[in-house]
Design an enzyme around this catalytic site. Structure first.
Site, PDB file in Angstrom:
ATOM      1  N   ASP A 287      -1.723  -9.356  -2.681  1.00 18.87           N
ATOM      2  CA  ASP A 287      -3.177  -9.487  -2.718  1.00 18.87           C
ATOM      3  C   ASP A 287      -3.669 -10.108  -4.020  1.00 18.87           C
ATOM      4  O   ASP A 287      -4.870 -10.347  -4.157  1.00 18.87           O
ATOM      5  CB  ASP A 287      -3.835  -8.120  -2.516  1.00 18.87           C
ATOM      6  CG  ASP A 287      -5.055  -8.198  -1.621  1.00 18.87           C
ATOM      7  OD1 ASP A 287      -5.088  -9.080  -0.738  1.00 18.87           O
ATOM      8  OD2 ASP A 287      -5.990  -7.402  -1.803  1.00 18.87           O
TER       9      ASP A 287
ATOM     10  N   ASP B  44      -6.866   6.087   3.295  1.00 18.40           N
ATOM     11  CA  ASP B  44      -5.834   6.753   4.090  1.00 18.40           C
ATOM     12  C   ASP B  44      -6.391   7.980   4.815  1.00 18.40           C
ATOM     13  O   ASP B  44      -6.095   8.200   5.994  1.00 18.40           O
ATOM     14  CB  ASP B  44      -4.647   7.124   3.203  1.00 18.40           C
ATOM     15  CG  ASP B  44      -5.084   7.783   1.900  1.00 18.40           C
ATOM     16  OD1 ASP B  44      -6.295   7.968   1.695  1.00 18.40           O
ATOM     17  OD2 ASP B  44      -4.213   8.110   1.071  1.00 18.40           O
TER      18      ASP B  44
END
Length: 1027
Positions: free
Chosen positions: A359, A727
């Site tokens: 990224d 998450d």
């Protein structure tokens, strides 16, 4: 798309696609807007009359004549876009069905390509009305298909060549279309012999061979896992103590509320409010641990069922995601070790695809992956030849154990020595790349062929994809096939929301769906390597179990860590959470997702609900007995087989039972027909074959920065946006849809990672977690109200999720309670009145129940008392520092839109084992606990001095105050030790700030004294004046 083809960079929105090769200038592959065939990429061409060739007169979808002829002869005979049957054009040979084409819609048999074709794929195609069909490439002479990401064709002159569709696999081969290779899966015989030895069947007589084979088949049909309940002698006393503690707590709070301290109402009221909140927090934390369970897997049964000798390997393919951003903060050698452990794991190589998300678009990471791929050609065969554990070279070569144990091959020592030398040379090359990264050239990075690196501007660059290992060129030094390794860097442009890690993971989902589309996905942080090479097999024992697997959305493994000091001063191992709380949740609806070490079912991440339990079918009368009533009309999604029985179309559960238009699919998944088509394939695999150019174009498309606009990505699909702890949100959404998760704890830890072991880094890590929890609490997805109407989330599971979002707010009462002992010592007041003998039973019972609960928890979980005590200490340390700042920062961000950051600066540590433990990094998080420590120490000195001056009678009340003060100091002792460092020296800035705050607080207290009841005017009894 070959592994050696080069880096492909492009932007779908800007209509660009460029190939960067090792020794050539960048060449434009093709103009994506021209009149080219959308299947193979060739020019559409002209007819004999000189007109543009048009295959479909209904929609004009551009297809060349060879693809048109092939589709009519070998394919479904349908236009990929409008699903209208291709009519015979002049010059085309007749095929079956041409005689019926006049005004007849051949809908009933439109997907009857082959009698053995998979029914799920046929229904998925008919539902979608998509633009194209894509597939896995070529078919070998044996008739077995090979999984593809387009590696069969070269990326230069052959890039635009057509790859004709290959037949879909037999439905018996449920998971994928990879061929079986005897050399590759030669371990099946060894596993069979091992199973026979375990069963005592080795060496049986010939006449008993049939019974042996029957026993093997019977074992293959057994469940692949089972629940192991906690022994009743351990769990029943634990539950009894919890109930007893609940009643004692209620009686204690009733006594505290009904018996105020009139001399110090402020202190009393503050303490009672804190105690009520602690009781509420304890209930949320305790009751989700009511049904703890263990689990056991049977790897031998998995092999017997899905890896039969002489048959294709039927284990499910797995796409593995590794995410990284900065090669400086996340060292490239650490990421390389994670990748090497993945490539060498014990799983069929043609079933593994490793996708690495960069990224940060760093050329250092790109070049490090190239070096890693080359080293893997030697490391992988070495690991599999000698059954190495763990299969991350850095960890393996640093093990302080007898590496010759259980090794019998004479060549092992020599080959190990050679491999260690090669790994050290590999490390030097990686370190050289990292050293180069510290000095970025003014003109940016330049690749070896002189081409500027496309990611020089990390905030404005095209999407990039590179296949480093694959079928073409992806072989080790012994000629064995290697798993696929793909580099992915999604497109980034100014003005777009990229959503950090969650956005990167969603991009990997889409890329992998286009290229491989495995039904299961494993996600790992770049610093979490595979410690147990059979970890994925452990997960498959749950996900591929025909009895329980269909409703399992993910299998979560516990996090284990390397490099932590023996005493685990700051509870980095987090053993209480992973070995107690998560086991408790596994007995309800499953553990929460913790961000790494988790194997997902792809369909669950697509937002689908779990399949409904099959109900017993109602009786349907036949036509021959009208007396029993009329015949029932069959549902539309039912077929009648050859015997006349009703046979429901399988593979479409939940949301897929209803026909959805193409517009709804595109609104949900995005405007990529290939990707949308893949989402309908319940068992994974890709549809009919397409050319490498088409796959490449679509892969660049799905990682474009505007692909998720006006779709459900990040809201209902994939990793959920809205919090830095994505998450928790992602797992919560799955549980709200009715899925359950599994907690798998193999004897050998599945994955191991690194954790920050010094105080400042640990506090900042906890700060990020707590801030994410605060964001979730005030978001649309708050577990307090989200999903209540659906009723698919069990209440104890909801309690656990509520606890994960409200726990940072415990810092406020905890801070007040830690200051109360010092205030009592300084003011000679107390939060409780003088108690009678009967009332003292409440206090004694409460303390006994608290200790009994902890001891019995340790008994059934196996957690040591030292680990439990370290967890209790860090609960206080984190509560009065990181959690407190998270609440303040979260409220400022949500209510006022102010985003604050607490920076960390570091001071170098010694280059020795656990040297990082003594590294001091200044952060404002250290101020509150330091202040509490100083105030309590001052209070202890003041209280003891006052008792000495006032005589013997003042020592009795002093003991209660000292007990609470020492309780605070003992819990903060690891913090004090970390603050002092190795040389027992505290930085001047910490001392100045803490003493200043403690002094101001003490002076204000003496001046204001708000918790002590004031009297107006002089005391008549003492002054003697008759006023």
């Amino acid at each position: 798309m070959e592994a050696s083809a080069g880096l492909v960079a492009g932007s779908h929105n800007r209509n660009e696609l460029v190939l960067i090769q090792a020794q050539e200038e960048p060449k434009p592959l093709k103009d994506l807007s021209g009149q080219v065939c959308e299947i193979c990429g060739d020019q559409v061409g002209l007819t004999v009359d000189g007109d543009l060739f048009v295959a479909c007169n209904e929609c004009g979808f551009p297809v060349c004549r060879p693809c048109y002829e092939y589709e009519r002869r070998e394919g479904s005979q349908l236009c990929p876009q409008c699903k209208t049957r291709y009519k015979r054009l002049r010059g085309s040979p007749r095929v079956e069905g041409d005689e019926d084409e006049e005004d007849v819609d051949d809908i009933e048999h439109e997907f009857d390509i082959d009698d053995d074709q998979d029914k799920n794929n046929r229904v998925a195609e008919s539902m979608l009305h998509s633009k194209m069909s894509y597939g896995r490439g070529f078919e070998d002479p044996n008739g077995l298909s090979h999984p593809v990401s387009g590696e069969q064709q070269t990326m230069t002159s052959s890039l635009l060549k057509r790859v004709h569709p290959c037949p879909v696999l037999d439905p018996d081969h449920a998971y994928g279309n990879a061929g079986w290779n005897e050399k590759k899966d030669g371990g099946w015989k060894e596993r069979m012999e091992e199973w026979k030895r375990q069963q005592g069947n080795l060496g049986l007589e010939t006449d008993e061979s049939a019974d042996s084979e029957a026993a093997i088949l019977d074992a293959a049909r057994q469940p692949l896992s089972r629940k192991v309940p906690i022994a009743s002698s351990k769990i029943n006393p634990y539950r009894m103590v919890i109930v007893t503690r609940l009643f004692v707590l209620a009686a204690f709070l009733r006594y505290r509320i009904l018996n105020p301290v009139h001399g110090s109402m402020g202190l009393w009221l503050t303490s009672v409010i804190c105690e009520i909140w602690f009781a509420f927090s304890w209930i949320l934390d305790q009751f989700p641990k009511w049904f703890p369970i263990d689990r056991e897997t049977y790897l031998d049964r998995l092999s017997l069922r899905y890896e039969r000798e002489g048959e294709p390997n039927m284990l499910a393919p797995v796409d593995i995601f590794v995410s990284t951003v900065d090669p400086i903060k996340e060292p490239s050698i650490v990421t390389a070790n994670t990748i090497l452990s993945i490539l060498a794991m014990d799983y069929p190589v043609d079933k593994i695809s490793c996708y690495v998300s960069d990224d940060g678009a760093s050329m250092i990471t790109f070049e490090a992956m190239y070096e890693t791929a080359e080293f893997a050609r030697r490391w992988v065969p070495f690991c599999k030849k000698f059954s190495i554990e763990p299969r991350a070279p850095e960890m393996y070569f640093s093990l302080k154990i007898d590496y010759l144990k259980d090794k019998v091959q004479p060549t092992f020592v020599k080959e190990r020595r050679v491999m260690k030398r090669e790994y050290e040379e590999f490390k030097v090359r990686i370190n050289a790349l990292v050293a180069k990264a510290h000095k970025v050239p003014p003109e940016g990075w330049i690749m070896q062929d002189g081409t500027p690196w496309p990611g020089n501007n990390t905030k404005d660059h095209p999407g990039m994809i590179q296949v480093f290992l694959g079928h073409s060129g992806g072989f080790d030094t012994e000629g064995n096939e290697l798993p696929r390794l793909v580099y992915v860097s999604r497109e980034k442009r100014p003005g777009f929301q990229h959503h950090k890690k969650a956005g990167a993971m969603n991009a990997l989902i889409r890329v992998s769906a286009v290229l491989t589309n495995a039904p299961f996905m494993l996600n790992l942080d770049c610093d979490h390597y595979i410690n147990n090479s059979k970890a994925v097999r452990e997960a498959m024992c749950f996900l591929m179990d025909p009895q329980v697997g269909k409703k399992v959305c993910y299998v979560q493994f516990p996090q284990r860590f390397d490099g932590i000091d023996r005493h685990d001063r700051y509870a980095n191992r987090n053993t209480v959470f992973f070995d107690i709380n998560m086991k408790g949740l596994d007995g309800i609806q499953g553990p929460v997702y913790v961000g790494t070490g988790c194997v997902f079912r792809r369909q669950a991440l697509y937002g689908y609900e779990p399949p409904k339990s099959s109900k017993r079918p109602k009786m349907v009368t036949c036509d021959c007995c009208p007396c029993f009533g009329s015949r029932k009309e069959l549902p539309k999604n039912s077929n009648r087989n050859g015997n006349g029985d009703v046979e429901n179309v399988q593979g479409l559960d939940g949301d897929k039972d209803q026909l959805m238009s193409q517009m709804n699919f595109e609104k949900k998944f995005g405007q990529s027909s290939i990707f949308v088509n893949s989402t309908l394939m319940t068992e994974g695999g890709v549809p009919l074959s397409s050319s490498p150019a088409t796959l490449l174009k679509e892969a660049i498309h799905v990682i474009s920065c505007g692909y998720e606009d006006k779709t459900d990505w990040g809201y209902e699909l994939g990793w959920i946006y809205g919090s830095i702890t994505e998450d928790i949100l992602t797992g919560f959404k799955m549980h709200c849809r009715g899925w359950r998760s599994i907690y798998c704890m193999p004897k050998r830890a599945a994955f191991k990672g690194t954790a920050p072991i010094n105080l400042s880094d640990r506090l900042n890590q906890v700060l990020r977690w707590a801030l994410g929890s605060v964001e979730i609490l005030f978001s649309h997805h708050s577990p307090i109200w989200y999903g209540v109407k659906g009723g698919k989330l069990k209440w104890l599971e909801r309690f656990a999720y509520i606890n994960t979002t409200v726990y940072p707010f415990t810092s406020i009462p905890l801070l007040a309670y830690c200051l109360l002992p010092a205030i009592c010592l300084l003011t000679d007041k107390f939060i409780m009145p003088e108690i009678s003998s009967f009332a003292s039973l409440f206090f004694i019972g409460l303390f006994i129940s608290i200790f009994a609960t902890g001891i019995l928890e340790l008994r059934w979980s196996g957690v040591s008392i030292e680990e439990w005590w370290r967890n209790e200490q860090f609960w206080v340390i984190g509560g009065v520092s990181a959690h407190l700042f998270a609440v303040v920062q979260g409220l400022l961000k949500i209510l006022a839109g102010i985003d604050t950051n607490f920076t960390v600066t570091s001071k170098a540590a010694d280059d020795e084992e656990f040297g990082e433990l003594y590294t001091f990094k200044w952060t404002t998080l250290l101020i509150p606990p330091t202040t509490i420590l100083i105030i309590n120490l001052v209070g202890v000195v003041a209280g003891i001095s006052d008792a000495i001056n006032n005589g013997y009678q003042s020592w009795g009340p002093l003991f209660g105050k000292l007990f609470f003060a020492f309780w605070v100091i003992l819990h903060l002792y690891p913090f004090l030790k970390g603050l002092m460092g190795r040389q027992n020296r505290t930085p001047t800035i910490v001392v100045i700030w803490s003493v200043l705050l403690a002094s101001i607080f003490s002076l204000l207290w003496v001046r204001i004294d708000p918790f002590v009841l004031k009297t107006k005017g002089p005391d008549v009894k003492q002054c003697g004046l008759n006023c």
